[in-house]
Design a protein around this motif. Structure first.
Motif, PDB file in Angstrom:
ATOM      1  N   HIS A   6      80.173 105.909 -85.654  1.00  0.00           N
ATOM      2  CA  HIS A   6      79.780 105.841 -84.247  1.00  0.00           C
ATOM      3  C   HIS A   6      78.404 105.168 -84.159  1.00  0.00           C
ATOM      4  N   ASP A   8      77.132 103.218 -82.140  1.00  0.00           N
ATOM      5  CA  ASP A   8      76.517 103.178 -80.813  1.00  0.00           C
ATOM      6  C   ASP A   8      75.817 104.471 -80.439  1.00  0.00           C
ATOM      7  N   THR A  31      84.832 103.832 -80.857  1.00  0.00           N
ATOM      8  CA  THR A  31      84.242 104.324 -79.613  1.00  0.00           C
ATOM      9  C   THR A  31      85.002 105.547 -79.115  1.00  0.00           C
ATOM     10  N   THR A  32      84.382 106.282 -78.202  1.00  0.00           N
ATOM     11  CA  THR A  32      84.944 107.559 -77.759  1.00  0.00           C
ATOM     12  C   THR A  32      85.664 107.485 -76.417  1.00  0.00           C
ATOM     13  N   ALA A  36      82.983 103.524 -72.799  1.00  0.00           N
ATOM     14  CA  ALA A  36      82.021 103.362 -73.893  1.00  0.00           C
ATOM     15  C   ALA A  36      82.304 102.070 -74.657  1.00  0.00           C
ATOM     16  N   TYR A  37      83.578 101.741 -74.816  1.00  0.00           N
ATOM     17  CA  TYR A  37      83.945 100.500 -75.511  1.00  0.00           C
ATOM     18  C   TYR A  37      83.392  99.285 -74.774  1.00  0.00           C
ATOM     19  N   THR A  40      79.503  99.319 -75.164  1.00  0.00           N
ATOM     20  CA  THR A  40      79.083  99.024 -76.530  1.00  0.00           C
ATOM     21  C   THR A  40      79.351  97.570 -76.883  1.00  0.00           C
ATOM     22  N   SER A  41      80.462  97.031 -76.416  1.00  0.00           N
ATOM     23  CA  SER A  41      80.786  95.630 -76.689  1.00  0.00           C
ATOM     24  C   SER A  41      79.734  94.702 -76.093  1.00  0.00           C
ATOM     25  N   ILE A  52      84.195  96.506 -83.320  1.00  0.00           N
ATOM     26  CA  ILE A  52      84.118  97.508 -82.255  1.00  0.00           C
ATOM     27  C   ILE A  52      85.517  97.671 -81.664  1.00  0.00           C
TER      28      ILE A  52
END
Length: 246
Positions: A6, A8, A31-32, A36-37, A40-41, A52
């Motif tokens: 994780h 991120d 990712t969770t 979040a994806y 984070t991307s 990712i």
């Protein structure tokens, strides 16, 4: 290499991610949630050698199940998916029914798309995870993260073609050490599960592969360099199945 991390969620995530890119051949940032994806991307998508992937962690399903359609859409353009799965532990057992619906939808969608590599959480629910995988032939490849099921479930998973991502924290208990020693060594790849997993009270870093090899060596009755090479060779084999040649 790190097949479940994780990145991120570390303090100073950007710096940690860039350090991982320097130290690792490959880091899988799970990712969770679909939101979040996306976030984070945008922030870490430029970091080399970091994959990712979209996911929906079973611990969050009770409050994030409404994001499932977004995840199924994100899967269309992803070579891998994670973190997904089931958590049957006491704390999350009340949401197990909706967890099943979500995980079943993810695995079914993976099959429809021609197969994806899935990083799967199965704490307290390995039997149910395997049941859903078994009813979806062609779903792709399963990587069971920090596997804690029974030996029988492990053998079933192996026959199904599953891989097992294991990190230093899996060795924290005698039961954990006994179980991981029985996992067929040709299907083990390294993970950190950082920053949540800890080794000697300290969060495991994404570049913990040497430490994992050190812990596996006595279990496999081999020298640490040999254990390290087994993990690296396995990792490269798995990456080839994902279409990410090194």
């Amino acid at each position: 290499m790190d097949f479940h991390c994780h990145l991120d969620l570390y303090p100073g995530a950007k710096a940690v991610s860039e350090e991982a890119a320097l130290r690792n051949e490959f880091t899988w940032l799970v990712t969770t949630s679909p939101r979040a994806y996306d976030a984070t991307s945008r922030v870490l998508g430029h970091v080399p050698r970091v994959l990712i992937t979209p996911g929906l962690h079973p611990e969050l399903v009770e409050t994030r199940a409404g994001e499932l359609p977004q995840l199924l859409q994100q899967m269309e353009h992803a070579v891998a998916v994670g973190e997904v799965g089931l958590d049957g532990s006491y704390r999350f057992k009340s949401s197990l029914a909706i967890q099943r619906q979500v995980f079943d939808a993810v695995v079914s969608r993976s099959r429809e798309l021609g197969g994806r590599t899935l990083s799967i959480h199965s704490r307290g629910a390995a039997k149910e995870v395997l049941s859903i995988l078994l009813k979806n032939p062609g779903f792709g490849t399963a990587v069971l993260h920090w596997f804690t099921g029974t030996v029988g479930e492990m053998e079933t998973a192996y026959k199904l073609g599953c891989w097992f991502s294991i990190g230093p924290a899996a060795f924290n208990s005698a039961a954990g050490r006994t179980l991981v020693a029985k996992i067929p060594r040709d299907r083990v790849v390294p993970e950190s599960d950082g920053p949540f997993a800890e080794d000697n009270g300290v969060p495991v870093q994404p570049w913990s592969m040497e430490r994992t090899a050190q812990l596996f060596a006595p279990q496999w009755e081999c020298a640490e360099p040999e254990a390290f090479e087994i993990l690296r060779t396995n990792g490269r084999r798995l990456l080839r199945t994902m279409g990410r040649l090194l």
